[in-house]
Design an enzyme around this catalytic site. Structure first.
Site, PDB file in Angstrom:
ATOM      1  NE  ARG A 132     -25.833  24.394  25.685  1.00 22.22           N
ATOM      2  CZ  ARG A 132     -26.881  24.705  26.437  1.00 22.22           C
ATOM      3  NH1 ARG A 132     -26.972  25.908  26.967  1.00 22.22           N
ATOM      4  NH2 ARG A 132     -27.846  23.840  26.636  1.00 22.22           N
TER       5      ARG A 132
ATOM      6  CD  GLU B 261     -24.163  29.073  34.947  1.00 21.93           C
ATOM      7  OE1 GLU B 261     -24.980  29.474  34.114  1.00 21.93           O
ATOM      8  OE2 GLU B 261     -23.762  27.913  35.006  1.00 21.93           O
TER       9      GLU B 261
ATOM     10  CE  LYS C  12     -26.795  21.101  29.503  1.00 22.47           C
ATOM     11  NZ  LYS C  12     -27.018  22.005  30.648  1.00 22.47           N
TER      12      LYS C  12
END
Length: 338
Positions: A79, A218, A182
């Site tokens: 990620r 989210e 992220k």
């Protein structure tokens, strides 16, 4: 003094060492060990001006057998690689990522909370642009640092239902933006809405899709899931960060014989869920008690008796039992640090 392991909050506590390495002249250098909590950085660094910054969140767990475990580190490395590619950072090779997190845990072993306290050692890999640029362009130099800190539950009440508020007047990320990686900018974009939710007495904000405001996105800094008709449902959107915890819960749900659906989730479906939760590394699962929509003034009640739902509870314990070594790791998620 020995920390009060059973009453740790989710915050920063100084530890002994961190590890860091610099990317210069097209390559990464050797890992360095530092006892300083500070970074010396150029005032024109791209991380300060243009948001060239990415981070990861993961944990180390002390098992009953005295061995330290880390959970799915390869997914975190992948990620971070995706995040680096997304905003043109220097990519951290998997072997360097692993070496750094292992070294950081080993050097701070005394801060790994004892088994049975419910606490863990939070690991924060951080990748930032340190090269000086005034024009908008990627840096030529980068810093990769890993620090650790012992933490307790993300929400002070632990595995208890929390209430959330739908924030229609804020977007966490654009449909074709950086929501799927992220990077710090996503979290900066959420702070106003989170503060608004807190001011109204809610633990977190629940976001809808930025384009149509019709679908669940989210749940604050975490992924959303709902349970209905023996089915684990979680939203599918390019602007949602692919949570490693959510991926794990999906696999556990399937292993329990549940159906798993990753799809668009209309906001009206909130009224059909028997249970719901927010999931991520920090909280694992935060069961959602109620969700309030201030625009429609509708209140969705998801914990009928004020306690976490049976399936959420089972999923929570199945996951943390693997993380702490209390049950068999049939998925090969765990790596040991000696």
């Amino acid at each position: 003094m020995e920390p009060d392991w059973k009453n740790l909050g989710f915050g920063y506590m100084p530890t002994d060492y961190n590890v860091r390495t610099y990317y210069r002249n097209g390559k990464w250098g050797q890992l360095e060990i530092s006892s300083s909590e500070y970074i010396n950085i150029h005032m024109a660094a791209t991380s300060l001006h243009y948001g060239q910054e990415s981070f990861e969140g993961m944990k180390a767990y002390m098992g009953k057998d005295g061995r330290i475990r880390i959970f799915r580190w390869m997914d975190n490395a992948a990620r971070m690689r995706s995040s680096a590619e997304g905003i043109k950072l220097a990519v951290v090779p998997d072997e360097l990522f692993y070496e750094a997190i292992v070294k950081a845990v080993q050097l701070n072993r005394r801060f790994v909370p004892p088994y049975g306290t419910g606490a863990s050692l939070y690991i924060r890999p951080l990748l930032i642009g340190t090269g000086a640029e005034v024009g908008v362009k990627p840096a030529k130099e980068y810093l990769f640092v890993v620090f650790v800190t012992p933490v307790g539950p993300y929400f002070k009440d632990g595995f208890k239902p929390v209430d959330m508020m739908i924030c229609r007047d804020f977007d966490r990320a654009a449909p074709l933006g950086t929501g799927h990686i992220k990077v710090g900018g996503n979290y900066a974009a959420s702070m106003s809405s989170m503060e608004k939710a807190h001011s109204f007495g809610y633990a977190s904000a629940l976001y809808l899709d930025a384009k149509e405001k019709k679908y669940i996105d989210e749940a604050g800094p975490a992924n959303f899931f709902g349970i209905r008709n023996n089915t684990y449902v979680t939203p599918d959107s390019h602007s949602i960060l692919p949570s490693i915890t959510n991926k794990s819960l999906q696999m556990l749900a399937a292993d329990m014989g549940m159906k798993v659906e990753k799809r668009r989730v209309p906001v009206e479906e909130l009224g059909l869920f028997e249970e719901a939760g927010a999931c991520g590394t920090a909280a694992v699962i935060s069961p959602i008690g109620k969700i309030f929509d201030p625009v429609t003034e509708k209140l969705y009640t998801l914990c009928r008796n004020g306690e976490p739902g049976a399936i959420s509870t089972k999923l929570y314990h199945k996951l943390i039992d693997i993380q702490y070594g209390d049950s068999t790791d049939k998925f090969n998620w765990i790596s040991f640090i000696d």
